[in-house]
Design a protein around this motif. Sequence first.
Motif, PDB file in Angstrom:
ATOM      1  N   LYS A   1     -20.766  13.539   8.505  1.00 45.00           N
ATOM      2  CA  LYS A   1     -19.401  13.019   8.516  1.00 45.00           C
ATOM      3  C   LYS A   1     -18.717  13.392   9.817  1.00 45.00           C
ATOM      4  O   LYS A   1     -18.892  14.500  10.320  1.00 45.00           O
ATOM      5  CB  LYS A   1     -18.600  13.621   7.364  1.00 45.00           C
ATOM      6  N   ARG A   2     -17.936  12.485  10.332  1.00 44.39           N
ATOM      7  CA  ARG A   2     -17.114  12.803  11.493  1.00 44.39           C
ATOM      8  C   ARG A   2     -15.977  13.695  11.029  1.00 44.39           C
ATOM      9  O   ARG A   2     -15.415  13.482   9.957  1.00 44.39           O
ATOM     10  CB  ARG A   2     -16.548  11.529  12.107  1.00 44.39           C
ATOM     11  N   PRO A   3     -15.631  14.686  11.843  1.00 41.80           N
ATOM     12  CA  PRO A   3     -14.530  15.554  11.424  1.00 41.80           C
ATOM     13  C   PRO A   3     -13.226  14.765  11.400  1.00 41.80           C
ATOM     14  O   PRO A   3     -13.057  13.810  12.160  1.00 41.80           O
ATOM     15  CB  PRO A   3     -14.490  16.634  12.510  1.00 41.80           C
ATOM     16  N   PRO A   4     -12.304  15.149  10.529  1.00 44.95           N
ATOM     17  CA  PRO A   4     -11.024  14.426  10.491  1.00 44.95           C
ATOM     18  C   PRO A   4     -10.283  14.606  11.810  1.00 44.95           C
ATOM     19  O   PRO A   4     -10.380  15.645  12.453  1.00 44.95           O
ATOM     20  CB  PRO A   4     -10.264  15.077   9.341  1.00 44.95           C
ATOM     21  N   MET A   5      -9.572  13.576  12.195  1.00 46.20           N
ATOM     22  CA  MET A   5      -8.808  13.615  13.433  1.00 46.20           C
ATOM     23  C   MET A   5      -7.326  13.786  13.099  1.00 46.20           C
ATOM     24  O   MET A   5      -6.879  13.442  12.002  1.00 46.20           O
ATOM     25  CB  MET A   5      -9.033  12.325  14.234  1.00 46.20           C
ATOM     26  N   TYR A   6      -6.590  14.314  14.072  1.00 44.72           N
ATOM     27  CA  TYR A   6      -5.177  14.620  13.871  1.00 44.72           C
ATOM     28  C   TYR A   6      -4.334  14.001  14.981  1.00 44.72           C
ATOM     29  O   TYR A   6      -4.679  14.092  16.153  1.00 44.72           O
ATOM     30  CB  TYR A   6      -4.958  16.138  13.828  1.00 44.72           C
ATOM     31  N   LYS A   7      -3.225  13.388  14.565  1.00 41.03           N
ATOM     32  CA  LYS A   7      -2.275  12.814  15.522  1.00 41.03           C
ATOM     33  C   LYS A   7      -1.324  13.921  15.970  1.00 41.03           C
ATOM     34  O   LYS A   7      -0.827  14.677  15.148  1.00 41.03           O
ATOM     35  CB  LYS A   7      -1.462  11.696  14.868  1.00 41.03           C
ATOM     36  N   VAL A   8      -1.088  13.981  17.271  1.00 41.74           N
ATOM     37  CA  VAL A   8      -0.078  14.890  17.818  1.00 41.74           C
ATOM     38  C   VAL A   8       1.157  14.040  18.084  1.00 41.74           C
ATOM     39  O   VAL A   8       1.076  12.992  18.731  1.00 41.74           O
ATOM     40  CB  VAL A   8      -0.572  15.593  19.094  1.00 41.74           C
ATOM     41  N   LEU A   9       2.300  14.500  17.550  1.00 33.84           N
ATOM     42  CA  LEU A   9       3.549  13.741  17.640  1.00 33.84           C
ATOM     43  C   LEU A   9       4.603  14.531  18.402  1.00 33.84           C
ATOM     44  O   LEU A   9       4.703  15.746  18.240  1.00 33.84           O
ATOM     45  CB  LEU A   9       4.076  13.454  16.231  1.00 33.84           C
TER      46      LEU A   9
ATOM     47  N   PHE B   1       5.727  26.191  25.659  1.00 32.17           N
ATOM     48  CA  PHE B   1       6.296  25.765  26.940  1.00 32.17           C
ATOM     49  C   PHE B   1       7.772  25.382  26.772  1.00 32.17           C
ATOM     50  O   PHE B   1       8.619  25.767  27.584  1.00 32.17           O
ATOM     51  CB  PHE B   1       5.483  24.585  27.482  1.00 32.17           C
ATOM     52  N   ALA B   2       8.085  24.638  25.705  1.00 31.48           N
ATOM     53  CA  ALA B   2       9.475  24.232  25.446  1.00 31.48           C
ATOM     54  C   ALA B   2      10.352  25.461  25.183  1.00 31.48           C
ATOM     55  O   ALA B   2      11.469  25.556  25.711  1.00 31.48           O
ATOM     56  CB  ALA B   2       9.531  23.263  24.265  1.00 31.48           C
ATOM     57  N   ALA B   3       9.841  26.396  24.398  1.00 36.28           N
ATOM     58  CA  ALA B   3      10.618  27.606  24.087  1.00 36.28           C
ATOM     59  C   ALA B   3      10.872  28.432  25.353  1.00 36.28           C
ATOM     60  O   ALA B   3      11.978  28.939  25.551  1.00 36.28           O
ATOM     61  CB  ALA B   3       9.885  28.442  23.043  1.00 36.28           C
ATOM     62  N   ARG B   4       9.844  28.552  26.197  1.00 36.59           N
ATOM     63  CA  ARG B   4      10.011  29.325  27.437  1.00 36.59           C
ATOM     64  C   ARG B   4      11.036  28.685  28.366  1.00 36.59           C
ATOM     65  O   ARG B   4      11.656  29.368  29.174  1.00 36.59           O
ATOM     66  CB  ARG B   4       8.670  29.485  28.164  1.00 36.59           C
ATOM     67  N   HIS B   5      11.216  27.372  28.248  1.00 37.87           N
ATOM     68  CA  HIS B   5      12.213  26.674  29.067  1.00 37.87           C
ATOM     69  C   HIS B   5      13.504  26.424  28.293  1.00 37.87           C
ATOM     70  O   HIS B   5      14.362  25.656  28.735  1.00 37.87           O
ATOM     71  CB  HIS B   5      11.624  25.368  29.608  1.00 37.87           C
ATOM     72  N   GLN B   6      13.610  27.044  27.131  1.00 35.20           N
ATOM     73  CA  GLN B   6      14.801  26.988  26.288  1.00 35.20           C
ATOM     74  C   GLN B   6      15.207  25.563  25.904  1.00 35.20           C
ATOM     75  O   GLN B   6      16.379  25.191  25.934  1.00 35.20           O
ATOM     76  CB  GLN B   6      15.963  27.729  26.959  1.00 35.20           C
ATOM     77  N   HIS B   7      14.182  24.774  25.527  1.00 39.26           N
ATOM     78  CA  HIS B   7      14.426  23.416  25.030  1.00 39.26           C
ATOM     79  C   HIS B   7      13.973  23.343  23.577  1.00 39.26           C
ATOM     80  O   HIS B   7      12.956  23.931  23.212  1.00 39.26           O
ATOM     81  CB  HIS B   7      13.668  22.372  25.856  1.00 39.26           C
ATOM     82  N   PRO B   8      14.702  22.606  22.745  1.00 35.08           N
ATOM     83  CA  PRO B   8      14.340  22.518  21.325  1.00 35.08           C
ATOM     84  C   PRO B   8      13.284  21.443  21.010  1.00 35.08           C
ATOM     85  O   PRO B   8      13.116  21.068  19.851  1.00 35.08           O
ATOM     86  CB  PRO B   8      15.681  22.177  20.658  1.00 35.08           C
ATOM     87  N   LEU B   9      12.559  20.977  22.010  1.00 31.69           N
ATOM     88  CA  LEU B   9      11.552  19.942  21.820  1.00 31.69           C
ATOM     89  C   LEU B   9      10.586  20.333  20.691  1.00 31.69           C
ATOM     90  O   LEU B   9      10.114  21.458  20.635  1.00 31.69           O
ATOM     91  CB  LEU B   9      10.758  19.730  23.114  1.00 31.69           C
ATOM     92  N   GLN B  10      10.326  19.385  19.808  1.00 34.85           N
ATOM     93  CA  GLN B  10       9.421  19.615  18.681  1.00 34.85           C
ATOM     94  C   GLN B  10       8.152  18.782  18.835  1.00 34.85           C
ATOM     95  O   GLN B  10       8.214  17.592  19.172  1.00 34.85           O
ATOM     96  CB  GLN B  10      10.099  19.265  17.351  1.00 34.85           C
ATOM     97  N   CYS B  11       7.034  19.425  18.579  1.00 38.69           N
ATOM     98  CA  CYS B  11       5.734  18.771  18.637  1.00 38.69           C
ATOM     99  C   CYS B  11       4.998  19.163  17.359  1.00 38.69           C
ATOM    100  O   CYS B  11       4.962  20.341  17.007  1.00 38.69           O
ATOM    101  CB  CYS B  11       4.984  19.254  19.876  1.00 38.69           C
ATOM    102  N   THR B  12       4.467  18.183  16.654  1.00 38.90           N
ATOM    103  CA  THR B  12       3.777  18.450  15.392  1.00 38.90           C
ATOM    104  C   THR B  12       2.456  17.698  15.363  1.00 38.90           C
ATOM    105  O   THR B  12       2.154  16.905  16.246  1.00 38.90           O
ATOM    106  CB  THR B  12       4.623  18.017  14.174  1.00 38.90           C
ATOM    107  N   MET B  13       1.707  17.964  14.295  1.00 37.01           N
ATOM    108  CA  MET B  13       0.457  17.228  14.105  1.00 37.01           C
ATOM    109  C   MET B  13       0.339  16.825  12.649  1.00 37.01           C
ATOM    110  O   MET B  13       0.895  17.457  11.763  1.00 37.01           O
ATOM    111  CB  MET B  13      -0.745  18.069  14.530  1.00 37.01           C
ATOM    112  N   GLU B  14      -0.380  15.712  12.412  1.00 34.79           N
ATOM    113  CA  GLU B  14      -0.634  15.280  11.050  1.00 34.79           C
ATOM    114  C   GLU B  14      -1.988  14.590  11.013  1.00 34.79           C
ATOM    115  O   GLU B  14      -2.437  14.035  12.018  1.00 34.79           O
ATOM    116  CB  GLU B  14       0.464  14.349  10.520  1.00 34.79           C
ATOM    117  N   LYS B  15      -2.619  14.652   9.856  1.00 35.60           N
ATOM    118  CA  LYS B  15      -3.934  14.042   9.695  1.00 35.60           C
ATOM    119  C   LYS B  15      -3.847  12.539   9.909  1.00 35.60           C
ATOM    120  O   LYS B  15      -2.906  11.900   9.464  1.00 35.60           O
ATOM    121  CB  LYS B  15      -4.477  14.352   8.297  1.00 35.60           C
ATOM    122  N   GLU B  16      -4.808  12.024  10.637  1.00 39.52           N
ATOM    123  CA  GLU B  16      -4.815  10.580  10.941  1.00 39.52           C
ATOM    124  C   GLU B  16      -5.104   9.770   9.697  1.00 39.52           C
ATOM    125  O   GLU B  16      -5.869  10.133   8.849  1.00 39.52           O
ATOM    126  CB  GLU B  16      -5.868  10.290  12.019  1.00 39.52           C
TER     127      GLU B  16
END
Length: 113
Positions: free
Chosen positions: A30-38, A98-113
């Motif tokens: 089986k191919r491993p499940p892939m994840y979307k980075v958002l 990187f966002a935290a070190r530059h004091q930005h609230p940018l959010q990056c998440t992942m979810e199963k494809e």
Amino acid sequence: MLNGTWMMADNDKDDDGDIGVKLETRPKTKRPPMYKVLILNDDYTPMEFVVHVLERFFGMTHAQSVELMMTVHQKGVAVVGVFSHEIAETKVAMVMDFAARHQHPLQCTMEKE
């Protein structure tokens, strides 16, 4: 042929007296499940910072980064890549750090494809 396997007589010869080759099927891996980075939109992170993140962590050109940043800005979220679990998890952690070190609230998440 039964279930992908050639069946041979006990002496490994068929009716014509020719020697055959026994083939066995292997279970498919089986191919491993892939994840979307958002990347998620917020009202505080500068657009230039998002462009920089996309170039630095996702290897996008400047033009690709600007286009994707505008998608995030207009739609609130965009998929920036699809990766194996470990790579997606690492990219999310790197962007968030990187966002935290530059004091930005940018959010990056992942979810199963």
